[in-house]
Design an enzyme around this catalytic site. Structure first.
Site, PDB file in Angstrom:
ATOM      1  N   LYS A 286       0.859  -1.186   0.000  1.00  0.00           N
ATOM      2  CA  LYS A 286       0.000   0.000   0.000  1.00  0.00           C
ATOM      3  C   LYS A 286       0.902   1.246   0.000  1.00  0.00           C
ATOM      4  O   LYS A 286       1.866   1.299   0.748  1.00  0.00           O
ATOM      5  CB  LYS A 286      -0.882   0.003   1.253  1.00  0.00           C
ATOM      6  CG  LYS A 286      -2.090   0.884   1.135  1.00  0.00           C
ATOM      7  CD  LYS A 286      -3.167   0.446   2.138  1.00  0.00           C
ATOM      8  CE  LYS A 286      -4.518   0.883   1.679  1.00  0.00           C
ATOM      9  NZ  LYS A 286      -5.589   0.341   2.509  1.00  0.00           N
ATOM     10  N   GLU A 370     -20.281  -5.055   8.018  1.00  0.00           N
ATOM     11  CA  GLU A 370     -21.241  -4.279   8.812  1.00  0.00           C
ATOM     12  C   GLU A 370     -22.393  -5.146   9.320  1.00  0.00           C
ATOM     13  O   GLU A 370     -22.823  -4.986  10.468  1.00  0.00           O
ATOM     14  CB  GLU A 370     -21.796  -3.122   7.973  1.00  0.00           C
ATOM     15  CG  GLU A 370     -20.828  -1.960   7.749  1.00  0.00           C
ATOM     16  CD  GLU A 370     -19.824  -2.199   6.638  1.00  0.00           C
ATOM     17  OE1 GLU A 370     -19.907  -3.250   5.980  1.00  0.00           O
ATOM     18  OE2 GLU A 370     -18.947  -1.338   6.441  1.00  0.00           O
ATOM     19  N   ARG A 398     -26.119  -0.990   4.677  1.00  0.00           N
ATOM     20  CA  ARG A 398     -25.840  -2.404   4.355  1.00  0.00           C
ATOM     21  C   ARG A 398     -26.357  -3.317   5.462  1.00  0.00           C
ATOM     22  O   ARG A 398     -26.618  -4.482   5.253  1.00  0.00           O
ATOM     23  CB  ARG A 398     -24.342  -2.594   4.131  1.00  0.00           C
ATOM     24  CG  ARG A 398     -23.978  -3.986   3.768  1.00  0.00           C
ATOM     25  CD  ARG A 398     -22.626  -4.099   3.159  1.00  0.00           C
ATOM     26  NE  ARG A 398     -22.605  -3.771   1.732  1.00  0.00           N
ATOM     27  CZ  ARG A 398     -21.536  -3.931   0.975  1.00  0.00           C
ATOM     28  NH1 ARG A 398     -20.423  -4.361   1.520  1.00  0.00           N
ATOM     29  NH2 ARG A 398     -21.559  -3.638  -0.307  1.00  0.00           N
TER      30      ARG A 398
HETATM   31  C1  LIG Z   1     -19.240  -1.513   2.865  1.00  0.00           C
HETATM   32  C2  LIG Z   1     -18.037  -0.628   3.070  1.00  0.00           C
HETATM   33  N1  LIG Z   1     -17.558  -0.435   4.308  1.00  0.00           N
HETATM   34  C3  LIG Z   1     -16.487   0.364   4.518  1.00  0.00           C
HETATM   35  C4  LIG Z   1     -15.891   1.014   3.469  1.00  0.00           C
HETATM   36  C5  LIG Z   1     -14.754   1.992   3.721  1.00  0.00           C
HETATM   37  N2  LIG Z   1     -13.512   1.552   3.061  1.00  0.00           N
HETATM   38  C6  LIG Z   1     -13.084   2.137   1.968  1.00  0.00           C
HETATM   39  S1  LIG Z   1     -11.662   1.490   1.430  1.00  0.00           S
HETATM   40  C7  LIG Z   1     -11.591   0.428   2.740  1.00  0.00           C
HETATM   41  C8  LIG Z   1     -10.468  -0.525   2.899  1.00  0.00           C
HETATM   42  C9  LIG Z   1     -10.421  -1.457   1.713  1.00  0.00           C
HETATM   43  O1  LIG Z   1      -9.338  -2.347   1.909  1.00  0.00           O
HETATM   44  P1  LIG Z   1      -8.891  -3.253   0.689  1.00  0.00           P
HETATM   45  O2  LIG Z   1     -10.077  -3.874   0.050  1.00  0.00           O
HETATM   46  O3  LIG Z   1      -7.858  -4.161   1.214  1.00  0.00           O
HETATM   47  O4  LIG Z   1      -8.290  -2.236  -0.370  1.00  0.00           O
HETATM   48  P2  LIG Z   1      -6.925  -1.396  -0.218  1.00  0.00           P
HETATM   49  O5  LIG Z   1      -7.334  -0.040   0.317  1.00  0.00           O
HETATM   50  O6  LIG Z   1      -6.030  -2.129   0.705  1.00  0.00           O
HETATM   51  O7  LIG Z   1      -6.382  -1.311  -1.613  1.00  0.00           O
HETATM   52  C10 LIG Z   1     -12.700   0.581   3.534  1.00  0.00           C
HETATM   53  C11 LIG Z   1     -12.960  -0.198   4.777  1.00  0.00           C
HETATM   54  C12 LIG Z   1     -16.438   0.801   2.185  1.00  0.00           C
HETATM   55  N3  LIG Z   1     -15.920   1.453   1.102  1.00  0.00           N
HETATM   56  N4  LIG Z   1     -17.491  -0.016   2.011  1.00  0.00           N
HETATM   57 MG   LIG Z   2      -5.875  -4.039   1.375  1.00  0.00          MG
END
Ligand SMILES: Cc1ncc(C[n+]2csc(CCOP(=O)(O)OP(=O)(O)O)c2C)c(N)n1
Ligand SMILES: [Mg+2]
Ligand SMILES: CC(=O)[C@@H](O)[C@H](O)COP(=O)(O)O
Length: 633
Positions: A286, A370, A398
């Protein structure tokens, strides 16, 4: 090749490895430069540069479908699909979105920024291509590729889709973009076991050596068996994901280095030959290439605007609602050992980390899950705890069924704290938190708090936790005004913030109290002294407020949420049960998907700033003067 000259994916196919690495560097610089000015997602996008380059060289988008789960890692995709020239307008009103957007490009598919959806879209599209097998083009079957983060893979929908994809053996290529983090380290046994492999070439070489030892085992004898025993732990870490996916009917390959374009393209070529679902496990960093972004604090940059506060407390720097909540929750945690907190992979942005630091055993991060968070909280409440579930307003949607039937039906003492309520701005239609009041009003017995300042938030949080049944508190993504006018409310009662002599009352709900008071000032110059009320609680509707409004002729409610089915309509129903002749006008958010842009700009466009509210009231009164019929009551 210069990034400026990339007009589409076809410009990538002839590039050499050196040219690709140079282009990747240009993309990183462009992202860092733009996000530092406009805000946006840094870590995720810097981590997906090579994956995106390899995908657009290996597939024929948009004939082949490339899906991005959550969509917050799609800046490289946008830069490579002809939007470099517009990229300076990222997340700006009228500019390009921070997520894929179908109106922007034929290469974009999923606009919803809620995580864990991509595999379901992929299932649907791959199934559709199989149903429409009589493709007249004679071209090979359209391929479907889904890029899913390790965090997104912790969401329930992802597992539901994986189960179906494997069961139906749909030819979907899944890129498991595993950087080990969401905002924080991802809550995933699948991913955490590979921590040591995270982009450490020596571990990846060790894994390859282990594979070779296994292959050569019959020729080597006991010595290898002993050394193998020592290596089984590393082997297990590599084998577990394979076992998991292949048990679901999805072929597994990897892990591979997600920043090595040649290795990625080799794996993609192999995956294209595989006749069925396949996951390519890709290890990425990241924030790759920009050390300040290599932790998750820079997941999403934004600047909080100081609201039109009417009366800041002199000398105290403004704080966000989130920060005020965070500090008060720790105080409550000290006083009340039954209070526990739950987050769905958003412990940092929802302000729960100080609570985690103080009471680690009472902090639960369940991953991007969630629905599970809410029902787990119901279980905790049944077992005698008082859970505080902190989930952004938009993501709470959700888990509506779980709020309604796992918590509400049982009348359980769970407090839902919804940050980012109302129009949030830069993240666009799938992030505006405009449904929570409608939803929480649909849950029988839910006490609904709407604080208008830091002081009110603190008081209402304590009240919510003392309530035996379900309760909810919502606040916006802003710095919070220190509205000291009229002091802090008491219990579940409203606050009369401004007493007017006229028969016209404005009910300013939560954040909207500030523009409501500004509107009252403007109307005073018309010679109309309006009363302004801060309801503080929507349900149970404060009795004294209902009686006060029943004596009015005109009531205008203002909320940062959907008008249809919202707080204003709920208040009107309570008042009309007493006096059906009171004329109401409800101001709020229409049932539309609102674009991205600065939240205050969007609110002004909706007429929800002080001037807009005053205008709406003038129009309302001009249209209805003389219609009022006094009720005998
Ligand atoms: C249902 C939902 N809950 C929370 C979020 C907030 N959110 C945005 S990005 C993220 C982390 C995503 O992690 P990952 O899938 O590993 O992607 P990365 O950022 O590591 O590339 C979260 C929790 C969201 N977008 N959707
Ligand atoms: Mg990730
Ligand atoms: C993509 C996503 O869902 C989150 O990263 C979101 O962008 C965070 O929003 P805030 O910036 O309001 O924390």
């Amino acid at each position: 090749m210069e990034l400026e000259s990339v007009k589409g994916p076809s410009d990538l196919s002839a590039l050499s490895t050196v040219e690709l690495e140079d282009l990747a560097e240009q993309i990183r610089r462009r992202i860092v430069d733009t996000v530092s000015r406009n805000g946006g997602h840094l870590g995720s996008n810097l981590g997906s540069v090579e994956i995106t380059l390899a995908l657009h060289r290996s597939f024929d988008s948009p004939r082949d479908i490339i899906l991005f789960d959550t969509g917050h890692q799609a800046y490289p995709h946008k830069l490579l699909t002809g939007r470099n020239a517009d990229f300076d307008s990222l997340r700006r009103r009228g500019g390009i979105s921070g997520y894929p957007n179908r109106a922007e490009s034929e290469h974009d598919w999923i606009e919803n920024s809620h995580a864990s959806t991509a595999l379901s879209y992929a299932y649907g599209m791959a199934a559709a291509f199989q149903v429409n097998t009589d493709d007249p083009s004679g071209l090979p079957l359209r391929r479907v590729v889904a890029v899913v983060g390790d965090g997104a893979l912790t969401g329930g929908m992802a597992y539901e889709a994986l189960n179906n994809i494997g069961h139906r053996r749909l030819p979907i290529i899944i890129i498991w973009n595993d950087n080990g983090r969401s905002y924080a380290p991802t809550i995933s046994r699948l991913s955490s076991s590979l921590t040591k492999l995270r982009l450490n070439p020596s571990y990846i070489q060790a894994r390859n050596r282990i594979k070779q030892v296994i292959t050569d085992l019959p020729k080597v004898g006991n010595r290898a068996v002993n050394s193998l025993a020592n290596m089984t732990s590393a082997l297990r870490e590599v084998i577990e994901p394979r076992v998991f996916f292949e048990a679901l009917g999805v072929r597994y390959t990897g892990p591979i280095d997600g920043h090595d374009i040649s290795e990625l393209e080799y794996a993609l070529a192999g995956a294209k030959e595989w006749n069925g679902p396949i996951v390519i496990h890709v290890l990425t960093q990241k924030g790759k290439g920009y050390p300040p972004a290599e932790d998750d604090e820079l997941q999403c940059l934004h600047d909080l605007k100081v609201p039109q506060a009417l009366s800041d407390v002199e000398g105290e720097p403004p704080v966000s609602y989130t920060e005020a909540f965070s500090k008060e929750l720790v105080r409550i945690g000290r006083e009340n050992p039954s209070v526990v907190v739950l987050t769905a992979a958003m412990g940092g942005p929802t302000g729960l980390l100080p609570f985690e630091a103080a009471f680690p055993a009472r902090y639960f991060d369940v991953g991007i899950a969630e629905q599970h968070a809410v029902t787990a909280a119901a279980g905790m409440a049944m077992a005698g705890l008082h859970p505080v579930v902190a989930i952004y307003s938009t993501f709470m949607s959700r888990a509506f069924d779980q709020v309604n039937l796992d918590v509400g039906l049982h009348g359980l003492g769970v407090t839902f704290v919804m940050d980012r309520a109302g129009i949030t701005g830069d993240d666009g239609p799938s992030h505006h938190g405009v449904l929570d009041l409608v939803q929480m009003l649909s849950v029988a017995g839910m006490t609904i708090f709407v604080p208008s300042s830091i002081e009110e938030l603190r008081v209402q949080l304590h009240l919510a936790i003392e309530i035996e049944g379900p309760s909810s508190i919502r606040f916006s993504k802003t710095l919070a005004p220190r509205l000291i006018r009229g002091g802090v409310g008491v219990g579940l009662e409203e606050r009369i913030v401004r007493e007017g002599s006229s028969n016209t009352v404005i009910v300013g709900i939560g954040k909207m109290l500030v523009p409501a008071l500004l509107a009252a000032d403007l109307l005073e110059s018309d010679g109309r002294e309006v009363t302004v009320i801060d309801p503080r609680v929507i349900r149970p509707c404060p009795t004294a407020m209902v009686e006060r409004l029943a004596r009015a002729d005109y009531v205008i409610t203002v909320e940062d949420g959907l008008v249809h089915g919202g707080a204003g309509e709920f208040i009107a129903a309570a008042v009309h049960a007493v006096n059906p002749h009171v004329l109401f006008r409800h101001l709020g958010v229409p049932t539309h998907y609102l674009p991205h842009g600065n939240a205050d700009v969007l609110l002004t466009e909706l007429g929800l700033d002080g001037l807009g509210i005053a205008r709406a009231i003038r129009t309302f009164l001009a249209q209805t003067e003389g219609q009022v019929r006094r009720a005998e009551f």
